[in-house]
Design an enzyme around this catalytic site. Structure first.
Site, PDB file in Angstrom:
ATOM      1  N   HIS A  57      23.027  99.124 -45.849  1.00 10.53           N
ATOM      2  CA  HIS A  57      24.219  97.898 -47.053  1.00 10.53           C
ATOM      3  C   HIS A  57      24.174  96.509 -46.642  1.00 10.53           C
ATOM      4  CE1 HIS A  57      27.535  97.483 -50.034  1.00 10.53           C
ATOM      5  NE2 HIS A  57      28.102  96.821 -48.962  1.00 10.53           N
ATOM      6  N   GLU A  58      24.534  96.067 -45.512  1.00 11.62           N
ATOM      7  CA  GLU A  58      24.691  94.478 -45.696  1.00 11.62           C
ATOM      8  C   GLU A  58      22.936  94.335 -45.285  1.00 11.62           C
ATOM      9  OE1 GLU A  58      26.930  93.349 -45.019  1.00 11.62           O
ATOM     10  OE2 GLU A  58      28.925  95.361 -45.243  1.00 11.62           O
ATOM     11  N   HIS A  61      22.385  93.109 -49.087  1.00  9.21           N
ATOM     12  CA  HIS A  61      23.117  91.373 -50.013  1.00  9.21           C
ATOM     13  C   HIS A  61      21.440  90.625 -48.919  1.00  9.21           C
ATOM     14  CE1 HIS A  61      26.227  93.366 -51.016  1.00  9.21           C
ATOM     15  NE2 HIS A  61      27.378  93.942 -50.061  1.00  9.21           N
ATOM     16  N   ASP A 159      32.413  94.097 -53.034  1.00  9.67           N
ATOM     17  CA  ASP A 159      31.585  93.966 -53.544  1.00  9.67           C
ATOM     18  C   ASP A 159      31.351  93.732 -55.373  1.00  9.67           C
ATOM     19  OD1 ASP A 159      30.357  93.398 -51.528  1.00  9.67           O
ATOM     20  OD2 ASP A 159      28.924  95.394 -51.382  1.00  9.67           O
TER      21      ASP A 159
HETATM   22 ZN    ZN Z   1      28.497  94.835 -49.886  1.00 10.73          ZN
END
Ligand code: ZN
Length: 383
Positions: A57-58, A61, A159
């Site tokens: 997930h990171e 980004h 987010d």
């Molecule tokens: Zn996030």
């Protein structure tokens, strides 16, 4: 982040693990061991798999940010989720939206893949709670759905809050947009808090507390960064101060501490042309005296990590480094001119207050998508 160790580096981005995350693993193993070693191992295995999803997930980004020229300094795993430290947020709101959504999108893809695996193996009973009890894949699926849903809540620090801010920033000034998104975040936190009290669920309460604090921090942080944007150290440094030499006796430092308003002192090397060696912090001075080291030299208790900065460096960067390294002050050195000033956390704070007072009106030179730390969290909601 202090108390964290680098465990790997992927695509040039260091992955760090905070010590509390290890504690979580140990605790889980210990708690699970009561029901047998296999059970304990499965519990730890699940957390590792879940956090692998958080790391991905990171990376969603980080790698999307990279497309817009944003550098990710590192990704740190905490028991409460992951944090990707992006150097800045992209300038354009549309890019901030893309960076923010890339994280949850990764979890959507993972959840989709896991669902496909369940379908192909013919083992899907999503309405049966027992199914999640026995199926590792089903639990991981639920985790990813949860992370996605949680992160899409349109409130800071999730987010979704970044998406909301980016949308608001197309209409409002950036600091205002952040404040609105942060206020929504705190309102959501209060709702979580009430829900946590009524259900009652301590984890929900913990999340509420975390969201509330993080939302407030984000707002203050952006305000601070906006004030510092484009300001060189030379504009905020103190020029009226006393300095010490590395070979001065510590009694000299005590004298200066007692007779002035200054708490921390730049420490000069042997000759004037050389950059200062660091800072003698009041705390270190007092510690040395308390430890009976009254005949030592200033150079021996100098914090060398608080080395010299240049007057043309950006205050924003210097301030961040000071916070990270725990330096209360840094000397400002200009080659050819020597020690020209010093920056202390205190005077930076005062500078920020004065600037904020002077610039209450919206700044035309701070376009939407202005400065801002980008910390983002992959998160495990109420489980
Ligand atoms: Zn996030």
């Amino acid at each position: 982040m202090r108390w964290s160790w680098k465990v790997a580096s992927v695509a040039g981005i260091p992955i760090r693990i905070h010590v509390t995350f290890f504690l979580l693993l140990v605790w889980l193993f210990w708690a699970g061991a009561a029901r047998g070693l296999a059970h304990a191992a499965e519990g730890v295995g699940f957390i590792l798999a879940a956090f692998a999803c958080v790391v991905l997930h990171e990376f969603g980004h980080a790698l999307t940010g990279r497309r817009y020229g944003v550098v990710t300094r590192d990704i740190t795993l905490l028991p409460i989720g992951g944090v990707a430290r992006l150097d800045r947020i992209p300038r354009r709101p549309s890019q901030e939206v893309a960076v923010a959504l890339a994280g949850p999108l990764v979890n959507v893809v993972i959840a989709g893949a896991l669902f496909l695996v369940m379908r192909l193996s013919g083992d899907v009973h999503l309405r049966d709670p027992g199914f999640f009890e026995r199926s590792f894949i089903a639990r991981l699926f639920a985790f990813n759905v949860g992370v996605t849903a949680f992160n899409l809540i349109p409130a800071f620090p999730m987010d979704g809050g970044r998406v909301l801010r980016a949308l608001l920033a197309t209409r409002l000034e950036y600091v205002r947009a952040t404040r609105v998104a942060a206020t929504v975040g705190q309102a959501v936190a209060l709702l979580f808090g009430f829900a946590g009290l009524f259900v009652p669920n301590p984890i929900l309460l913990l999340i509420a507390l975390f969201v509330f604090i993080a939302a407030g921090q984000e707002s203050a942080f952006v305000r601070m960064r906006t004030v510092f944007e484009g300001v060189p150290v030379s504009r905020a440094m103190i020029t009226d101060f006393r300095a010490l030499r590395a070979d001065d006796p510590i009694s000299r430092a005590v004298e200066l501490l007692l007779d002035g308003h200054q708490q921390d002192f730049p420490v000069l090397a042997g000759s004037d042309g050389e950059p200062p060696v660091g800072i003698l912090a009041r705390a270190d001075l007092l510690k040395a005296i308390a430890g009976g080291r009254t005949d030592t030299r200033v150079g021996e208790v100098t914090r060398r990590i608080c080395g010299a900065v240049r007057p043309e460096e950006m205050l924003e960067d210097v301030f961040r480094r000071m916070q990270e390294s725990g330096c209360p002050a840094v000397p400002v050195f200009e080659p050819g001119r020597g020690l020209v000033g010093m920056v202390t956390l205190e005077n930076v704070g005062e500078f920020a207050m004065v600037e904020a007072a002077l610039h209450r009106a919206p700044r035309s030179d701070a376009p939407s998508g202005g400065p801002g730390g980008y910390e983002t969290r992959g998160y495990e909601p109420g489980r």
